[in-house]
Design a protein around this motif. Structure first.
Motif, mmCIF file in Angstrom:
data_model
loop_
_atom_site.group_PDB
_atom_site.id
_atom_site.type_symbol
_atom_site.label_atom_id
_atom_site.label_comp_id
_atom_site.label_asym_id
_atom_site.label_seq_id
_atom_site.Cartn_x
_atom_site.Cartn_y
_atom_site.Cartn_z
ATOM 1 N N ASN A 299 1.030 -1.240 0.057
ATOM 2 C CA ASN A 299 0.207 -0.005 0.181
ATOM 3 C C ASN A 299 0.823 1.265 -0.036
ATOM 4 O OD1 ASN A 299 -2.840 -0.094 -0.222
ATOM 5 N ND2 ASN A 299 -2.910 -1.576 1.624
ATOM 6 N N SER A 300 1.977 1.068 0.770
ATOM 7 C CA SER A 300 2.829 2.263 0.554
ATOM 8 C C SER A 300 3.523 2.617 -0.669
ATOM 9 C CB SER A 300 4.021 2.182 1.747
ATOM 10 O OG SER A 300 4.888 1.084 1.380
ATOM 11 N N LEU A 301 3.550 1.784 -1.649
ATOM 12 C CA LEU A 301 4.213 1.879 -2.749
ATOM 13 C C LEU A 301 2.984 2.617 -3.668
ATOM 14 C CD1 LEU A 301 5.273 -1.734 -3.704
ATOM 15 C CD2 LEU A 301 6.582 0.231 -2.975
ATOM 16 N N LEU A 302 1.737 2.915 -3.322
ATOM 17 C CA LEU A 302 0.864 3.575 -4.049
ATOM 18 C C LEU A 302 1.052 5.017 -4.158
ATOM 19 C CD1 LEU A 302 -2.585 1.811 -3.122
ATOM 20 C CD2 LEU A 302 -1.047 1.419 -5.046
ATOM 21 N N SER A 303 1.833 5.609 -3.639
ATOM 22 C CA SER A 303 2.298 6.996 -3.659
ATOM 23 C C SER A 303 2.630 7.301 -5.240
ATOM 24 C CB SER A 303 3.493 7.265 -2.877
ATOM 25 O OG SER A 303 3.945 8.553 -3.241
ATOM 26 N N GLY B 161 9.724 3.483 -15.406
ATOM 27 C CA GLY B 161 8.725 4.405 -14.771
ATOM 28 C C GLY B 161 8.936 4.597 -13.262
ATOM 29 N N ALA B 162 9.772 3.742 -12.668
ATOM 30 C CA ALA B 162 9.639 3.678 -11.031
ATOM 31 C C ALA B 162 10.625 4.350 -10.569
ATOM 32 C CB ALA B 162 9.542 2.223 -10.785
ATOM 33 N N LEU B 163 10.387 5.270 -9.492
ATOM 34 C CA LEU B 163 11.495 5.863 -8.871
ATOM 35 C C LEU B 163 11.488 5.325 -7.302
ATOM 36 C CD1 LEU B 163 10.440 9.651 -9.741
ATOM 37 C CD2 LEU B 163 12.022 8.093 -10.780
ATOM 38 N N GLY B 164 12.144 5.565 -6.355
ATOM 39 C CA GLY B 164 12.176 5.373 -5.027
ATOM 40 C C GLY B 164 13.548 4.568 -4.792
ATOM 41 N N SER B 165 13.672 4.118 -3.520
ATOM 42 C CA SER B 165 14.743 3.181 -3.333
ATOM 43 C C SER B 165 14.815 2.019 -4.149
ATOM 44 C CB SER B 165 14.662 2.859 -1.748
ATOM 45 O OG SER B 165 13.694 1.994 -1.613
ATOM 46 N N LEU C 292 14.930 -0.925 -2.619
ATOM 47 C CA LEU C 292 13.896 -1.923 -2.073
ATOM 48 C C LEU C 292 12.462 -1.685 -2.741
ATOM 49 C CD1 LEU C 292 13.276 -3.907 -0.039
ATOM 50 C CD2 LEU C 292 12.888 -2.333 1.752
ATOM 51 N N GLN C 293 12.110 -0.426 -2.851
ATOM 52 C CA GLN C 293 10.873 0.105 -3.481
ATOM 53 C C GLN C 293 10.682 -0.351 -4.623
ATOM 54 O OE1 GLN C 293 11.040 4.213 -2.078
ATOM 55 N NE2 GLN C 293 9.093 4.117 -0.835
ATOM 56 N N GLN C 294 11.783 -0.426 -5.502
ATOM 57 C CA GLN C 294 11.730 -0.777 -6.996
ATOM 58 C C GLN C 294 11.599 -2.189 -7.009
ATOM 59 O OE1 GLN C 294 13.947 1.236 -9.872
ATOM 60 N NE2 GLN C 294 14.196 3.194 -8.387
ATOM 61 N N VAL C 295 12.186 -2.959 -6.128
ATOM 62 C CA VAL C 295 12.106 -4.524 -6.131
ATOM 63 C C VAL C 295 10.618 -4.567 -5.616
ATOM 64 C CG1 VAL C 295 12.947 -6.731 -5.123
ATOM 65 C CG2 VAL C 295 14.673 -4.949 -5.734
ATOM 66 N N GLN C 296 10.212 -4.198 -4.714
ATOM 67 C CA GLN C 296 8.753 -4.385 -4.174
ATOM 68 C C GLN C 296 7.843 -4.175 -5.402
ATOM 69 O OE1 GLN C 296 8.647 -1.645 -0.781
ATOM 70 N NE2 GLN C 296 8.908 -3.856 0.722
ATOM 71 N N LEU C 297 7.949 -2.892 -6.035
ATOM 72 C CA LEU C 297 7.122 -2.518 -7.206
ATOM 73 C C LEU C 297 6.912 -3.800 -8.189
ATOM 74 C CD1 LEU C 297 7.716 1.185 -7.542
ATOM 75 C CD2 LEU C 297 5.647 0.273 -7.302
ATOM 76 N N LYS C 298 8.214 -4.152 -8.651
ATOM 77 C CA LYS C 298 8.275 -5.186 -9.617
ATOM 78 C C LYS C 298 7.669 -6.268 -9.127
ATOM 79 C CE LYS C 298 12.349 -6.553 -11.867
ATOM 80 N NZ LYS C 298 13.693 -7.039 -12.354
#
Ligand code: AKG
Ligand code: FE2
Length: 307
Positions: free
Chosen positions: A48-52, A74-78, A80-86
């Motif tokens: 849910n925190s990746l929805l920013s 198109g993904a920014l962030g750390s 870790l966040q990029q791995v979570q998004l993927k």
């Protein structure tokens, strides 16, 4: 006639009885939206925190994942966040594939996965050129990635954590849209086709099918008079619901909303149960000639940005 065809499915394996599956397939190919009000794609607290929207590159409309290469863009962030998004996009891809395979088993061997996307940017008030403005009614067609007659099937899930629905509008049936716009579209010359490919404006040669579909897409969006006068239906697509639609056929516009996941699939028109409903059939009937490039590899390259 309702544009939504509600189907009671509450799991991603899509178990339904045969009769309901037949009804869903009939509705889908006849230009309805198969609406799954109970089909929620559950996100963990971390997800849910990746929805920013801050994690989406401001130059893009979404974060996208190419299931064939496993790459996101198109993904920014750390890191870790990029791995979570993927991982999130990969999981959505797998779930939607399982869903289509079980709801529409006859499609299984014809499906090619396109891009998976996470769309966290509020649609209302988003500025863009008219061609990219999806708040105007349109049928989908990609400028750089010709489909050569393949269908564009999309699965959407509203994952809005604040209880906000996605608002869509739908317009006229495809044959009505085609009758309105096709007569004003000049054909494409062989020279134009070659130049588009030579200058890498298209990744593969643009077929006549893509030429006419792209022109319909652009002309629909460009005409304010058309947008204002055409009869529309407004739909409220609530959080925790999913829907499936042929976006090359159904005239649609996304008016407002935030936080949706989407998966694109391509399918050969020969996989259809009702081939006479396809945009390809409708256009070829009207123009009385073939619009696709024969013997061409039928797997399109993946559109990164366009929808
Ligand atoms: O983001 C949406 O809700 C729909 C946008 C659209 O036009 C599409 O995905 O084809
Ligand atoms: Fe669209």
């Amino acid at each position: 006639m309702d544009i939504l065809k509600p189907i009671a499915v509450d799991n991603w394996h899509g178990e339904i009885n045969n009769e309901t599956a037949q009804e869903a397939l009939h509705a889908l190919e006849h230009g309805k939206i198969v609406f799954l009000p109970q089909l929620n794609f559950t996100l963990s607290a971390d997800e849910n925190s990746l929805l920013s929207p801050a994690l989406t590159d401001p130059k893009r409309k979404n974060i996208s994942f190419n299931p064939r290469s496993g790459k996101t863009s198109g993904a920014l962030g750390s890191i870790l966040q990029q791995v979570q998004l993927k991982n999130l996009l990969h999981r959505y891809h797998q779930h939607t594939l399982a869903l289509i395979n079980s709801l529409f088993p006859s499609y299984q061997k014809h499906l090619t996965a396109g891009r998976t996307s996470l769309r966290t940017v509020e649609i209302a008030g988003r500025s863009s050129s008219y061609k990219k403005d999806d708040s105007r009614l349109h049928v989908d067609s990609f400028a750089a990635t010709p489909v050569n007659g393949l269908r564009i099937l999309r699965v959407f899930s509203n994952v809005n954590p604040h209880g906000v629905a996605r608002i869509w509008q739908t317009g006229e049936p495809f044959s009505t849209v085609a009758k309105r716009f096709l007569p004003e579209i000049p054909s494409m010359s062989a020279v134009e086709q070659r130049l588009l490919h030579l200058f890498k404006i298209t990744k593969t040669p643009r077929s006549l099918y893509d030429h006419f579909m792209l022109n319909i897409h652009n002309r629909m969006k460009k005409s304010i008079a058309y947008q204002q006068s055409v009869i529309k239906t407004t739909l409220s697509l609530p959080p925790k619901s999913s829907w499936i639609v042929y976006t090359d056929q159904v005239s649609h516009a996304a008016i407002s909303g935030q936080h949706v996941l989407e998966q694109t699939f391509y399918l050969s028109p020969t996989a259809m149960h009702y081939p006479e409903t396809t945009p390809l059939f409708v256009l070829e009937e009207m123009l009385k000639h073939s619009l696709i490039i024969k013997n061409k590899e039928m797997t399109p390259s993946i559109a990164e940005e366009e929808y």
